[in-house]
Design a protein around this motif. Structure first.
Motif: not given
Length: 508
Positions: A49-60, A90-95, A97-104, A124-126
């Motif tokens: 989810c991207a609605v709340r700022e803490n969503a970023d913190n939870r994911l990373y 692609g920022d997810i893989v840069r932050k 790099p052990w992530v294999d797939v990013v899809f929207g 990685a596949e984005v």
């Protein structure tokens, strides 16, 4: 052995339903869901989810905790999808790099192929699409519930609320054909499902963009009654006992929807109507094209047609420029509307939204203090509204996972027709426990004996218990599955088991 998967979901009902599609896709491709005790599934998918700022913190934060686990288990894959993936790309893989797939949000159906490609290429596949390749409901779905199902009627949003990033991530509204919606509802009912929730970012605008060719009158372009008629059409489906929907938008809410709710027996008298603010000045800055008088007028009409209606809402505190007078107006509207529940949020600045660059961003202590006052006001009202139901008999659709204390208290839990959470006793006057006979998906009638701000208790024995096909499915451990139609999407067979690491040093 088949490879195992686990899906971790953040956010709204849309994401929950998208995760059912992700599970359906993976199982069609040969993966098997990991058991809850498995800490090292072969694939972990984060639906974000991207609605709340803490969503970023939870994911990373979760990605960081998963890195050493992956290091110890060669062949493990991590995929990130959903709104945050659509935003960060692609920022997810840069932050991480052990992530294999990013899809929207627009290419959920590509996930199995992306996983296979990442495994084959060891890279990685984005893949982020800017618009839908196919409507998501054409994808196979592994339903989580035997008794209740989500049914998407649209995706995307045409509104331009200044605080909301969803339209940028989910795109413009695309409506699904009425016949496809009703076919999916019938398919779920045939599997034993008793309740469906129609999903859309703005269900009231459903049908505006339909073409005219070959469509009945209520399905034609520009007909604002399309959603009301869809509700009525759901009322004609035998075996469908409850219909809900979320979320409407006050600017598009029409009297024919109220009439359809009141006149269609299986449409529940529950309404989630986002308010966001009670201040007209704040609503104007939010670009919410209604005012508090309009909002309260809708509530008044709903209650006139359905006096038993339970109305819930969303409220944001601390929007840029909100004054104490603005906040007091929100409290005034809350007291007048008398919500049965409210989802309350502190304003969160989201990059890319107009509100993020507005002047007069409020200091955190001010927002926090107002938020606490709002919570207190809401709970006083919801508790008072719930107390009015003490002594009333309610119909409860028995659920699983709703009551965290059920095992200790000897109760079971479910939702009344108005959406309220009910914890009910399962012991007869003679001391016999009915817990082994009442299954998730069954219907009980019981009398409310106690009210709290967020739930109701019924401590007497159930007055009636009806076994249902949904309960039979739950007892058999069978969940509904809708196969979908993979339009133009490549499919693959069961993925091979990752080979064991060779002994000795690996070459790099």
């Amino acid at each position: 052995m088949a490879r195992t998967y686990n899906v971790v979901t953040y956010g709204c009902q849309m994401n929950v339903h998208d995760s059912e599609r992700i599970s359906g896709l993976l199982e069609q491709a040969g993966y098997v869901r990991a058991v809850p005790t498995d800490d090292t599934p072969d694939i972990v998918v984060f639906n974000t989810c991207a609605v709340r700022e803490n969503a970023d913190n939870r994911l990373y934060g979760n990605l960081g905790r998963l890195r050493p686990v992956k290091d110890k288990h060669p062949g493990m894959q991590i995929a990130v999808g959903g709104c945050l993936a659509q935003k960060d790309r692609g920022d997810i893989v840069r932050k991480a790099p052990w992530v294999d797939v990013v899809f929207g949000t627009h290419n959920i159906g590509s996930l199995p192929v992306l996983l296979e490609r990442a495994r084959h290429n060891a890279a990685a596949e984005v893949e982020i699409l800017e618009s839908l390749d196919v409507f998501p409901s054409t994808l196979p779905t592994r339903r989580e519930s035997t008794y209740a199902g989500w049914v998407s009627i649209s995706v995307g949003c045409n509104n331009t609320c200044t605080f909301c990033i969803v339209p940028a991530l989910r795109g413009k509204e695309k409506d699904r054909r009425p016949g496809d919606i009703l076919s999916e509802v019938r398919a779920l009912v045939d599997e034993g499902v008793l309740e469906v929730t129609l999903l859309g970012q703005n269900v009231n605008s459903y049908g505006v963009a339909f073409g005219d060719a070959g469509e009945p009158d209520w399905k034609r372009s520009g007909d604002r009654s399309a959603f009301a008629e869809l509700l009525r059409a759901c009322g004609d489906i035998d075996g469908l006992e409850r219909v809900r929907f979320t979320s409407p938008h006050p600017k598009d809410f029409t009297d024919d929807v109220i009439a359809a709710m009141a006149e269609t027996p299986n449409v529940c008298h529950s309404l989630h109507m986002p308010l966001q603010s009670g201040s007209d000045d704040v609503l104007r800055r939010m670009r919410r094209s209604y005012r508090s008088e309009r909002y309260l007028g809708i509530i008044e009409k709903v209650r006139a047609a359905m006096p038993d209606a339970a109305i819930t809402t969303d409220i944001i505190v601390g929007f840029p420029g909100e004054t104490e007078a603005d906040f007091q107006r929100t409290l005034d509207v809350v007291r007048e509307a008398r919500f049965s529940s409210a989802f309350t949020f502190q304003y969160s600045k989201r990059p890319g939204t107009p509100a993020a660059t507005m002047d007069d961003q409020l200091p955190k202590p001010v927002v926090q203090e107002r938020y606490e006052r709002l919570i207190s006001c809401v709970e006083d009202i919801t508790w008072a509204e719930n107390k009015r139901l003490v002594g009333e008999t309610v119909e409860v659709l028995v659920a699983v996972g709703e009551g965290r204390k059920d095992e200790r208290t000897g109760r079971m839990s479910g939702r009344a027709r108005d959406g309220r959470l009910v914890h009910f006793a399962t012991e007869t006057p003679g001391g016999e426990s009915l817990a082994g006979q009442i299954r998730p998906g069954d219907i009980v009638h019981t009398t409310i004996t106690y009210a709290a701000p967020h739930h109701l208790n019924a401590d007497g024995a159930p007055l009636a218990h009806r076994r249902t096909r949904a309960g039979d499915a739950a007892e058999a451990g069978r969940s509904p599955r809708t196969p979908g139609v993979l339009l133009g999407l490549p499919t693959i067979g069961a993925p091979p088991v990752a080979p064991a690491p060779a002994a000795g040093c690996a070459t790099h």
